[in-house]
Design an enzyme around this catalytic site. Structure first.
Site, short mmCIF file in Angstrom:
data_model
loop_
_atom_site.label_atom_id
_atom_site.label_comp_id
_atom_site.label_asym_id
_atom_site.label_seq_id
_atom_site.Cartn_x
_atom_site.Cartn_y
_atom_site.Cartn_z
N CYS A 238 3.47 9.90 -1.99
CA CYS A 238 3.95 8.60 -1.55
C CYS A 238 2.90 7.94 -0.65
O CYS A 238 2.39 8.56 0.28
CB CYS A 238 5.27 8.77 -0.80
SG CYS A 238 5.91 7.24 -0.10
N CYS B 282 4.30 7.88 3.14
CA CYS B 282 4.49 9.05 4.01
C CYS B 282 3.80 10.32 3.54
O CYS B 282 3.89 11.36 4.20
CB CYS B 282 5.99 9.32 4.19
SG CYS B 282 6.80 9.91 2.68
N CYS C 126 11.22 7.32 -2.67
CA CYS C 126 10.73 8.54 -2.02
C CYS C 126 11.89 9.11 -1.20
O CYS C 126 12.54 8.39 -0.43
CB CYS C 126 9.56 8.20 -1.10
SG CYS C 126 9.03 9.58 -0.05
N CYS D 93 10.84 8.82 2.92
CA CYS D 93 10.77 7.55 3.66
C CYS D 93 11.59 6.44 3.02
O CYS D 93 11.62 5.32 3.53
CB CYS D 93 9.32 7.11 3.83
SG CYS D 93 8.52 6.52 2.32
N CYS E 160 8.79 5.32 -14.33
CA CYS E 160 7.86 4.19 -14.41
C CYS E 160 7.54 3.74 -12.98
O CYS E 160 8.37 3.11 -12.33
CB CYS E 160 8.53 3.09 -15.23
SG CYS E 160 7.47 1.77 -15.74
#
Length: 140
Positions: free
Chosen positions: A48, A51, A97, A100, A120
């Site tokens: 991510c 984070c 995510c 976060c 996607c």
């Protein structure tokens, strides 16, 4: 997974580029065919951009023809959260995510085996860590 990361929009704006903020925090999307990871085949892990939570292994990435990087499965079952999305006159499943709560993209049931799923994703919402490199620490 580490504890949830909850920051104010002001704190997120300091940490993220304007493009990252738009996608991760405001649920935006990059234009199809423009993401930096669309054609990437380099082995590694995608994390991510907000984070550093590990999200996808490069071996699950495939060419979907949609204009966005696509994956067949998450790195671990607790890497992502899925939320029903009824925006833009459609019913979809949003992918965030799990650490976060950053918007990553959407998942669709039209992917290849073995899962039949197509995650996607927006390139701007992720960073790629090449195989052999240590994963960055998950941000606090």
């Amino acid at each position: 997974m580490t504890d949830k990361l909850n920051l104010s929009n002001e704190e997120w704006r300091k940490r993220l580029t304007p493009e990252e903020f738009d996608v991760l925090r405001r649920h935006g999307t990059e234009y199809p065919g423009t993401g930096c990871f669309l054609g990437t085949k380099t082995p590694g892990i995608y994390v991510c951009a907000g984070c550093n939570n590990p999200l996808f292994q490069s071996g699950t990435k495939f060419e979907s023809g949609t204009g966005w990087p696509s994956f067949t499965q998450a790195l671990t079952p607790d890497s992502l959260t899925e939320i029903r999305d009824v925006s833009h006159g459609m019913v979809r499943t949003e992918v965030r995510c799990a650490r976060c709560d950053g918007h990553l993209g959407h998942v669709f049931p039209d992917g290849p085996p073995p899962t039949g799923l197509r995650y996607c994703m927006n390139s701007v919402a992720m960073k790629h860590v090449p195989e052999g490199n240590p994963l960055p620490p998950v941000l606090t």
